[in-house]
Design a protein around this motif. Sequence first.
Motif, PDB file in Angstrom:
ATOM      1  N   ALA A   1       0.806  -1.224   0.000  1.00 37.90           N
ATOM      2  CA  ALA A   1       0.000   0.000   0.000  1.00 37.90           C
ATOM      3  C   ALA A   1       0.836   1.270   0.000  1.00 37.90           C
ATOM      4  O   ALA A   1       0.311   2.351  -0.283  1.00 37.90           O
ATOM      5  N   GLY A   2       2.135   1.174   0.328  1.00 42.16           N
ATOM      6  CA  GLY A   2       2.959   2.377   0.323  1.00 42.16           C
ATOM      7  C   GLY A   2       2.413   3.452   1.243  1.00 42.16           C
ATOM      8  O   GLY A   2       2.143   3.220   2.415  1.00 42.16           O
ATOM      9  N   ARG A   3       2.203   4.644   0.710  1.00 42.53           N
ATOM     10  CA  ARG A   3       1.752   5.772   1.530  1.00 42.53           C
ATOM     11  C   ARG A   3       0.285   5.684   1.923  1.00 42.53           C
ATOM     12  O   ARG A   3      -0.192   6.480   2.732  1.00 42.53           O
ATOM     13  N   LYS A   4      -0.450   4.718   1.344  1.00 39.28           N
ATOM     14  CA  LYS A   4      -1.858   4.530   1.699  1.00 39.28           C
ATOM     15  C   LYS A   4      -2.036   3.419   2.735  1.00 39.28           C
ATOM     16  O   LYS A   4      -3.142   2.936   2.945  1.00 39.28           O
TER      17      LYS A   4
ATOM     18  N   ALA B   1      -1.797  -0.541  -9.218  1.00 38.92           N
ATOM     19  CA  ALA B   1      -2.917   0.371  -9.483  1.00 38.92           C
ATOM     20  C   ALA B   1      -3.435   0.967  -8.181  1.00 38.92           C
ATOM     21  O   ALA B   1      -2.884   0.751  -7.102  1.00 38.92           O
ATOM     22  N   HIS B   2      -4.487   1.775  -8.319  1.00 41.12           N
ATOM     23  CA  HIS B   2      -5.305   2.263  -7.206  1.00 41.12           C
ATOM     24  C   HIS B   2      -4.548   3.076  -6.162  1.00 41.12           C
ATOM     25  O   HIS B   2      -4.936   3.137  -5.003  1.00 41.12           O
ATOM     26  N   GLY B   3      -3.450   3.702  -6.597  1.00 39.20           N
ATOM     27  CA  GLY B   3      -2.721   4.581  -5.694  1.00 39.20           C
ATOM     28  C   GLY B   3      -1.843   3.877  -4.696  1.00 39.20           C
ATOM     29  O   GLY B   3      -1.348   4.518  -3.760  1.00 39.20           O
ATOM     30  N   TYR B   4      -1.594   2.578  -4.886  1.00 37.62           N
ATOM     31  CA  TYR B   4      -0.705   1.862  -3.988  1.00 37.62           C
ATOM     32  C   TYR B   4       0.743   1.982  -4.503  1.00 37.62           C
ATOM     33  O   TYR B   4       1.007   2.679  -5.480  1.00 37.62           O
ATOM     34  N   LEU B   5       1.680   1.353  -3.830  1.00 35.28           N
ATOM     35  CA  LEU B   5       3.090   1.717  -3.968  1.00 35.28           C
ATOM     36  C   LEU B   5       3.585   1.773  -5.411  1.00 35.28           C
ATOM     37  O   LEU B   5       4.216   2.758  -5.812  1.00 35.28           O
ATOM     38  N   LEU B   6       3.354   0.742  -6.205  1.00 34.07           N
ATOM     39  CA  LEU B   6       3.893   0.743  -7.562  1.00 34.07           C
ATOM     40  C   LEU B   6       3.234   1.811  -8.423  1.00 34.07           C
ATOM     41  O   LEU B   6       3.900   2.441  -9.256  1.00 34.07           O
ATOM     42  N   HIS B   7       1.949   2.036  -8.224  1.00 40.22           N
ATOM     43  CA  HIS B   7       1.258   3.128  -8.915  1.00 40.22           C
ATOM     44  C   HIS B   7       1.823   4.470  -8.467  1.00 40.22           C
ATOM     45  O   HIS B   7       1.989   5.398  -9.273  1.00 40.22           O
ATOM     46  N   GLN B   8       2.147   4.593  -7.182  1.00 34.89           N
ATOM     47  CA  GLN B   8       2.728   5.833  -6.671  1.00 34.89           C
ATOM     48  C   GLN B   8       4.016   6.169  -7.395  1.00 34.89           C
ATOM     49  O   GLN B   8       4.321   7.348  -7.632  1.00 34.89           O
TER      50      GLN B   8
END
Length: 352
Positions: free
Chosen positions: A103-106, A177-184
């Motif tokens: 999720a990274g920053r989320k 996707a969806h604003g998680y780490l790789l998408h970020q």
Amino acid sequence: MSLLFTPLTIRSVTLRNRIVVSPMCQYSATDGLPDAWHLVHLGARAVGGAGLVLAESTAVEPVGRITPQDTGIWSTAHVDAWRPIAGFIKAQGAVPGVQLGHAGRKASVYRPWDEGEGEVVEGGWQTVGPTDQPFSAGYPVPQALAPAALERLVETYAQAARNAVAAGFEVVEVHAAHGYLLHQFLSPLSNTRTDDYGGDAAGRARFPLAVVRAVRQAVGDDVPVFVRVSATDWTDGGLTVDDTVEIARDLARAGADLVDVSSGGNVAGAKVETGPGYQVRFADAVRRKAEVPTAAVGMITDPHQAEQVLADEAADLVLLARELLRDPNWPLRAAAALGAEVIPPAQYARAF
């Protein structure tokens, strides 16, 4: 013959039909360990006739969980917990798959039904991201990942992929996707780094592509690797469909067999233009322009609608989410609607 009920072979895996259970977080695990809820939830969709059952976004490390109740696959204990679930799915004639996520920053937030008034953060661990920019007000401030940490995370994804195969999963999807780490990292709205992992499109894609290459190597030649992407950020200055076409080409070169095309999630308050099948056009564009297999997802609810996606050659697979929460037996009902022959479980045969 119904296209929706035509088998599809990818590498060594054959899906009995083109219906896929989209990964849907259940926010019901303890210490990342799936339990009876996950067995029943995923098993019911396999019994209901889906060709591929993708387990929810499953964290590759503890701090990668969206909520403390997310599933994980970072240890042998997780492998042992997932193994009977994957085995049951396979025993029903469906293919078991899992989505690997971070999720990274989320990360480190409340699950949806526990969220207090104005409260977002739960879990208390240090989140990470491309920079120290939080997702939005109230979200935890992430720690910017140093290059050495990114190299470690590539191996973390690879180990999670090996764990997935050990647990019996036959398809591995990388969540980008969806604003998680790789998408970020992919989006210029969240990746403002100036080192080798930022800057232009090639720099922003460096880490996600390294992850996909590592996952491909980890699972071997027989296991299909999917990647879920957000085709657009739905925000000026963000990722566009044309950007995603280029990303899809790179993903295929990195070892991805199919691009699962969704959208959004990286910008709080983005104005998403929803409606029945609203993301199918993105899957279509990626499939035609990048010349890679795709999956379509997003408000696909009717059997004839799903059939038309395939008839139009907009995608190779159709993913359903909320509709399969409402009706786990949707594939069996769709077969009847489309005149396709389907063999129900022997225990249920008298109902057909």
